[in-house]
Design a protein around this motif. Structure first.
Motif, PDB file in Angstrom:
ATOM      1  N   GLN A 127       0.830  -1.170   0.194  1.00 14.11           N
ATOM      2  CA  GLN A 127       0.093   0.077   0.000  1.00 14.11           C
ATOM      3  C   GLN A 127       0.875   1.108  -0.152  1.00 14.11           C
ATOM      4  O   GLN A 127       1.707   1.496   1.106  1.00 14.11           O
ATOM      5  CB  GLN A 127      -0.757  -0.114   1.212  1.00 14.11           C
ATOM      6  N   SER A 173       3.808   0.825  -4.136  1.00 13.15           N
ATOM      7  CA  SER A 173       3.866   0.077  -5.380  1.00 13.15           C
ATOM      8  C   SER A 173       4.613   0.871  -6.463  1.00 13.15           C
ATOM      9  O   SER A 173       4.295   1.854  -6.730  1.00 13.15           O
ATOM     10  CB  SER A 173       2.337  -0.149  -5.947  1.00 13.15           C
ATOM     11  N   VAL A 189       0.406  -2.707  -8.026  1.00 14.17           N
ATOM     12  CA  VAL A 189      -0.930  -2.668  -7.778  1.00 14.17           C
ATOM     13  C   VAL A 189      -1.817  -2.184  -9.203  1.00 14.17           C
ATOM     14  O   VAL A 189      -0.944  -1.253  -9.637  1.00 14.17           O
ATOM     15  CB  VAL A 189      -1.483  -1.747  -6.757  1.00 14.17           C
ATOM     16  N   ASN A 225      -5.148  -2.686 -10.100  1.00 16.01           N
ATOM     17  CA  ASN A 225      -6.426  -2.076  -9.816  1.00 16.01           C
ATOM     18  C   ASN A 225      -6.566  -1.764  -8.628  1.00 16.01           C
ATOM     19  O   ASN A 225      -7.108  -2.261  -7.527  1.00 16.01           O
ATOM     20  CB  ASN A 225      -7.467  -3.279  -9.840  1.00 16.01           C
ATOM     21  N   GLN A 226      -6.516  -0.304  -8.429  1.00 20.56           N
ATOM     22  CA  GLN A 226      -6.365   0.231  -6.948  1.00 20.56           C
ATOM     23  C   GLN A 226      -7.543   0.039  -6.332  1.00 20.56           C
ATOM     24  O   GLN A 226      -7.805  -0.112  -4.980  1.00 20.56           O
ATOM     25  CB  GLN A 226      -6.143   1.742  -7.348  1.00 20.56           C
ATOM     26  N   ASP A 249      -7.679  -1.453  -2.790  1.00 26.18           N
ATOM     27  CA  ASP A 249      -8.010  -0.620  -1.339  1.00 26.18           C
ATOM     28  C   ASP A 249      -9.329  -1.336  -0.627  1.00 26.18           C
ATOM     29  O   ASP A 249      -9.374  -1.243   0.545  1.00 26.18           O
ATOM     30  CB  ASP A 249      -8.472   0.919  -1.943  1.00 26.18           C
TER      31      ASP A 249
END
Length: 288
Positions: free
Chosen positions: A14, A17, A55, A57-58, A62
């Motif tokens: 988190q 990336s 990442v 696909n954020q 999330d």
């Protein structure tokens, strides 16, 4: 995929990336790979001589981070009790090291004028008076405080010995501390930080757990502590000893016996010969 490994991996990734695979443990990499296959929110690509996680696909990433770790602002988290921080981190108060910072031993005075003093604050616990009026008392102890007593401190494993004190040697002036089976690490740290009493005496069950607790106590106090042997313990061990208790705690006995001092050796040898252990409450029983 373990939830703990995935949570740790996602929290590492988190805001950082991409991140080299070398930054993750084997369990975390396995969890990330499975997470990537199931969600498509993370990918792993070859870069130079190693793999890199990123990442892709954020929004999905999330959502899973929030599901696994609700979190709170760091400035808020720092002010919270440790277990509350764990709930914020993993929805589980026991997710990380979860022992509370403070420890509150249950204390009882035997005899008159037993007290504890804390010189730095000028505080005093008149334990004899508190025992007379309320039955027992407690202190909030920290390893670096200055609480101490001029009388002896007896540590007892079972509540019966704390409730009824006529087993103690005649004329005893002391504090009884009930610890309930295992000596807490915070209590050991407190005892080892500075002298706390004129004498520290452990009266435990004569079994593997009791003897291992004495070994732990000696690690912090050395020869400044004693293991109490009840009068006529030899006869009582032979008459009231338990084979089952000996078997149940033999693992503790085996790993501890070599660490014990000479005064306890006769007891351990007799326990081995008979294949028996003895509970504290035998102190009230006739020897023959």
């Amino acid at each position: 995929m373990t939830e703990q490994a995935l949570r740790a991996a996602l929290l590492k990734l988190q805001g950082k990336s991409p991140l080299p695979a070398s930054q993750f443990t084997a369990a975390q990499r396995m969890a990330l790979d499975q997470f990537a296959r199931q969600t498509g929110a993370v990918n792993c690509l070859r870069q130079g001589r190693g793999d890199v996680y990123s990442v892709c696909n954020q929004a999905v990433f999330d959502a899973h981070v929030t599901q696994l770790s609700p979190q709170v602002e760091p400035s808020i988290a720092e002010q919270l009790p440790l277990r509350a921080q764990h709930v914020a981190h993993a929805r589980d108060s026991k997710a990380r090291r979860h022992q509370h910072g403070s420890y509150y031993p249950l204390l009882k005075a035997v005899g008159g004028a037993v007290s504890w003093q804390e010189a730095e604050r000028g505080a005093e616990l008149a334990l004899s008076a508190a025992t007379r009026d309320f039955g027992a008392a407690s202190l909030s102890i920290q390893s670096d405080d200055t609480w101490h007593s001029e009388q002896a401190l007896w540590l007892v494993e079972n509540q019966a010995l704390f409730d009824r004190t006529d087993w103690l040697p005649e004329g005893t002036q002391a504090t009884l501390l009930y610890y309930g089976g295992q000596l807490d690490g915070r209590l050991l740290s407190w005892l080892g930080h500075r002298p706390r009493a004129s004498q520290v005496i452990l009266f435990a069950d004569y079994d593997g757990v009791g003897l291992s607790n004495f070994a732990r106590l000696r690690e912090v106090l050395g020869d400044a502590c004693d293991f109490w042997l009840m009068p006529q313990w030899e006869s009582k061990l032979a008459r009231y000893g338990s084979v089952q208790l000996w078997r149940d705690t033999l693992r503790h006995f085996t790993t501890t016996v070599a660490q014990l001092p000479a005064p306890v050796r006769e007891l351990t040898e007799q326990m081995q010969q008979l294949g028996m252990a003895l509970e504290q409450e035998a102190v009230w029983l006739p020897a023959s």
